[in-house]
Design an enzyme around this catalytic site. Structure first.
Site, PDB file in Angstrom:
ATOM      1  N   GLY A 188      30.811  51.453  41.293  1.00  0.00           N
ATOM      2  CA  GLY A 188      32.025  50.830  41.518  1.00  0.00           C
ATOM      3  C   GLY A 188      31.974  49.412  42.078  1.00  0.00           C
ATOM      4  N   HIS A 451      42.909  17.254  59.214  1.00  0.00           N
ATOM      5  CA  HIS A 451      41.672  16.873  58.694  1.00  0.00           C
ATOM      6  C   HIS A 451      40.622  16.837  60.000  1.00  0.00           C
ATOM      7  CE1 HIS A 451      38.344  15.099  56.845  1.00  0.00           C
ATOM      8  NE2 HIS A 451      38.106  14.221  57.850  1.00  0.00           N
TER       9      HIS A 451
HETATM   10  P1  NAI Z   1      38.819  49.580  43.147  1.00  0.00           P
HETATM   11  O1  NAI Z   1      39.779  50.164  42.234  1.00  0.00           O
HETATM   12  O2  NAI Z   1      38.938  48.180  43.731  1.00  0.00           O
HETATM   13  O3  NAI Z   1      37.483  49.551  42.403  1.00  0.00           O
HETATM   14  C1  NAI Z   1      37.002  50.483  41.909  1.00  0.00           C
HETATM   15  C2  NAI Z   1      36.019  50.178  40.840  1.00  0.00           C
HETATM   16  O4  NAI Z   1      35.048  51.200  40.215  1.00  0.00           O
HETATM   17  C3  NAI Z   1      36.676  49.537  39.624  1.00  0.00           C
HETATM   18  O5  NAI Z   1      35.969  48.206  39.247  1.00  0.00           O
HETATM   19  C4  NAI Z   1      36.306  50.263  38.358  1.00  0.00           C
HETATM   20  O6  NAI Z   1      35.951  49.862  37.066  1.00  0.00           O
HETATM   21  C5  NAI Z   1      35.019  51.163  38.905  1.00  0.00           C
HETATM   22  N1  NAI Z   1      34.715  52.407  38.345  1.00  0.00           N
HETATM   23  C6  NAI Z   1      35.682  53.349  38.010  1.00  0.00           C
HETATM   24  N2  NAI Z   1      35.442  54.662  37.620  1.00  0.00           N
HETATM   25  C7  NAI Z   1      33.853  54.159  37.615  1.00  0.00           C
HETATM   26  C8  NAI Z   1      32.869  54.737  37.137  1.00  0.00           C
HETATM   27  N3  NAI Z   1      32.865  56.327  36.716  1.00  0.00           N
HETATM   28  N4  NAI Z   1      31.705  54.426  37.177  1.00  0.00           N
HETATM   29  C9  NAI Z   1      31.276  53.233  37.495  1.00  0.00           C
HETATM   30  N5  NAI Z   1      32.548  52.476  38.003  1.00  0.00           N
HETATM   31  C10 NAI Z   1      33.741  52.851  37.817  1.00  0.00           C
HETATM   32  O7  NAI Z   1      38.725  50.787  44.340  1.00  0.00           O
HETATM   33  P2  NAI Z   1      37.962  50.938  45.637  1.00  0.00           P
HETATM   34  O8  NAI Z   1      37.123  50.021  45.706  1.00  0.00           O
HETATM   35  O9  NAI Z   1      37.351  52.439  45.644  1.00  0.00           O
HETATM   36  O10 NAI Z   1      38.915  50.680  46.621  1.00  0.00           O
HETATM   37  C11 NAI Z   1      40.089  51.483  46.465  1.00  0.00           C
HETATM   38  C12 NAI Z   1      41.404  50.672  47.216  1.00  0.00           C
HETATM   39  O11 NAI Z   1      41.552  50.517  48.432  1.00  0.00           O
HETATM   40  C13 NAI Z   1      41.438  49.241  46.480  1.00  0.00           C
HETATM   41  O12 NAI Z   1      41.828  49.290  45.020  1.00  0.00           O
HETATM   42  C14 NAI Z   1      42.177  48.649  47.450  1.00  0.00           C
HETATM   43  O13 NAI Z   1      43.512  48.635  47.073  1.00  0.00           O
HETATM   44  C15 NAI Z   1      42.073  49.372  48.808  1.00  0.00           C
HETATM   45  N6  NAI Z   1      41.127  48.436  49.489  1.00  0.00           N
HETATM   46  C16 NAI Z   1      41.411  47.229  49.868  1.00  0.00           C
HETATM   47  C17 NAI Z   1      40.486  46.449  50.729  1.00  0.00           C
HETATM   48  C18 NAI Z   1      40.836  44.948  50.966  1.00  0.00           C
HETATM   49  O14 NAI Z   1      42.115  44.739  51.063  1.00  0.00           O
HETATM   50  N7  NAI Z   1      39.964  44.055  51.423  1.00  0.00           N
HETATM   51  C19 NAI Z   1      39.198  46.760  51.085  1.00  0.00           C
HETATM   52  C20 NAI Z   1      39.018  48.103  50.562  1.00  0.00           C
HETATM   53  C21 NAI Z   1      39.740  49.103  50.069  1.00  0.00           C
END
Ligand code: NAI
Ligand code: FAD
Length: 473
Positions: A188, A451
């Site tokens: 992911g 600036h």
């Molecule tokens: P995410 O939704 O950001 O990314 C998951 C990724 O995994 C996507 O690109 C998707 O296409 C891919 N994916 C899904 N199934 C897959 C598979 N079977 N094989 C390969 N790729 C696959 O979810 P993530 O990174 O788990 O984070 C969850 C949530 O936590 C985020 O959506 C966010 O809302 C929150 N978060 C926010 C942060 C921030 O604000 N800086 C930091 C970390 C998490």
């Protein structure tokens, strides 16, 4: 029947604890139920964000970023030091200390604001009833005029890569590695994959990110996403798009991952594998059978724009309802709901919620992308400014990245701001305020910026919307 409250909040993450504090500040008799226990078995307030999310991940990101600067950049700056090395255990201990301070801080804020903290697992058993099961299994029923469900979310698991104790892990496991894995696999290329992948890449892991989609970060403007991908690849992250994971096999202390891409079946061996393919609402058991709070097919509590559920007096906020899974979104919903319960008028602008990915340089955005604007029928004008042309960026040794402003060609209203660059997470607040106040790109262009600052790139991008950036040929 035990105590009666005006408000009972289930869950003390950034949604729930903020709702509880706000409600108490507005004079409502408030309780907050939490079941999260730390390693010593003590209840820890703060939810995913403080315990295993935003805060610990940022502690590791900041430390490892400083390490890379000291290792790779100090020489160029004329700073003479010895060889630097990383003590991973010490880094982890510092992270744990920050988490402990902050979660303890929430308990302190509850006391200071008169919020009653109830330890245990809460369940909505009626429109005005919450049953709490404590850690010894004892059940107590509390009454409340209003109930706020803020149960949060948990990681999604996928059948090809079932979790193991310490080889195939989710984000929580990846925040606990006590040494740097030599070969790290990440499934992911989303927010967690890029942030935690960066942490371990900076410490020397060979990081391979397998992403199922062909498009990298589709929610980010195409120009900025492309630039970000290039920067991450330059840092050594091997990001493979269109890679569909089909299985895994644990062999002794290694894991072999099978996946399919445009070239056919592939397999790769890792010392650790992080699965971060999204999160799902954590609502199982939160609503008792027979209570008519509606959940959708994915387990999210169904709510309206003001977080009211299908049962009057019951609200739901944060990761367990629709919308981005972000701490600040959860907290703002908490404030909105507390205000509504207290009889005030409150609403949220869901179009102006910023997102930040805390890689280096940071990636931040608010509003829509150029492509989304076109798809929605807008005639679009954009302005982009590279940090390479910013005096402050040169002084900071941080010339990578750009800022882009997307505006409606008819009205000049700002539709989106997307930035990759040092401190983008701080700079994006300008875009949020612009959008919140319905500003035009010209409003930003006519605003006086200090600036030399990195923020001047946003100013220049806004000037460039009409083709007139000053410091760009
Ligand atoms: P995410 O939704 O950001 O990314 C998951 C990724 O995994 C996507 O690109 C998707 O296409 C891919 N994916 C899904 N199934 C897959 C598979 N079977 N094989 C390969 N790729 C696959 O979810 P993530 O990174 O788990 O984070 C969850 C949530 O936590 C985020 O959506 C966010 O809302 C929150 N978060 C926010 C942060 C921030 O604000 N800086 C930091 C970390 C998490
Ligand atoms: P949570 O924080 O999940 O809190 C829910 C709480 O409810 C938990 O404490 C849980 O124990 C409790 N609970 C659940 N059910 C019950 C019950 N029945 N009884 C009692 N208590 C219950 N977001 C950002 O904005 N910025 C970031 O930098 C960021 N980084 C992240 C990094 C990682 C690694 C992860 C995993 C997430 C990150 N997030 C980040 C997302 C952020 O953590 C969530 O969006 C946020 O925590 C959601 O808040 P919440 O209050 O809705 O839920």
């Amino acid at each position: 029947m035990a105590d009666k409250f005006d408000v009972i909040v289930i869950g003390a993450g950034p949604g729930g604890y903020v709702a509880a504090i706000r409600a108490a500040q507005l004079g409502l008799k408030t309780a907050c139920v939490e079941k999260w226990q730390d390693k010593q078995g003590k209840v820890a307030h703060g939810g995913t964000c403080l315990n295993v999310g935003c805060i610990p991940s940022k502690a590791l990101l900041e430390t490892t970023h400083k390490f890379v600067e000291a290792r790779d950049d100090f020489d160029e700056l004329g700073i003479v030091g010895g060889d630097v090395s990383m003590d991973v255990k010490k880094m982890m201990a510092r992270k744990d200390k920050i988490v402990k301070n902050l979660t303890g801080g929430i308990s302190g804020l509850f006391k200071a604001n008169g919020v009653t903290a109830i330890d245990g697992t809460g369940q909505v058993t009626g429109n005005k009833q919450v049953e709490v099961t404590d850690f010894d299994g004892k059940k107590t029923t509390y009454e409340a005029d209003s109930i706020v469900v803020a149960a949060g979310s948990v990681p999604v698991e996928i059948p090809p890569t079932p979790m193991t104790e310490d080889l195939i892990v989710d984000s929580t496991g990846a925040l606990e590695f006590q040494e740097t894995p030599e070969r790290l696999g990440v499934i992911g290329a989303g927010v967690i994959g890029l942030e935690l992948g960066s942490v371990w890449n900076r410490l020397g892991s060979e990081v391979t990110v397998l992403e199922a989609m062909d498009t990298f970060l589709p929610m980010v403007d195409g120009t900025i996403a492309k630039e970000t991908l290039k920067l991450l690849k330059k840092q050594g992250m091997d990001i493979r798009l269109g890679a569909k994971v089909s299985g895994s096999e644990v062999k002794d202390k290694e894991v072999v991952v099978k996946y399919e891409d445009a070239d056919g079946e592939q397999e790769q061996t890792f010392d650790k594998l992080i699965v971060c393919v999204g999160r799902k609402p954590y609502t199982e058991g939160v609503i008792a059978e027979g209570v008519e709070v509606e959940l959708d097919e994915r387990g999210f509590v169904t709510v309206d724009d003001q977080c009211r559920t299908s049962v009057p007096g019951v609200y739901a906020i944060g990761d367990c309802v629709r919308g981005p899974m972000l701490a600040h979104k959860a907290s703002d919903e908490g404030i909105m709901v507390a205000d509504i319960i207290a009889g005030q008028k409150a609403e949220m602008n869901y179009d102006a919620i910023p997102s930040v990915i805390y890689i280096a340089p940071e990636l931040a955005w608010v509003g829509i992308t150029e492509q989304e604007a076109k798809d929605q029928g807008f005639e679009v004008k954009t302005g982009t400014f590279p940090f390479a042309a910013s005096g402050r960026a040169m002084a900071n040794n941080a010339t990578e990245g750009s800022a882009k402003v997307i505006a409606d060609a008819d009205t000049d209203r700002v539709l989106g701001v997307h930035i990759v660059g040092q401190h983008a997470g701080e700079m994006i607040a300008q875009g949020v305020i612009a959008m919140e106040f319905g500003s035009s790109a010209e409003d930003l262009a006519l605003t006086c910026y200090a600036h030399p600052t990195m923020s001047e790139a946003v100013h220049e991008a806004a000037l460039a919307v009409d083709g007139h950036a000053i410091h760009m040929a």
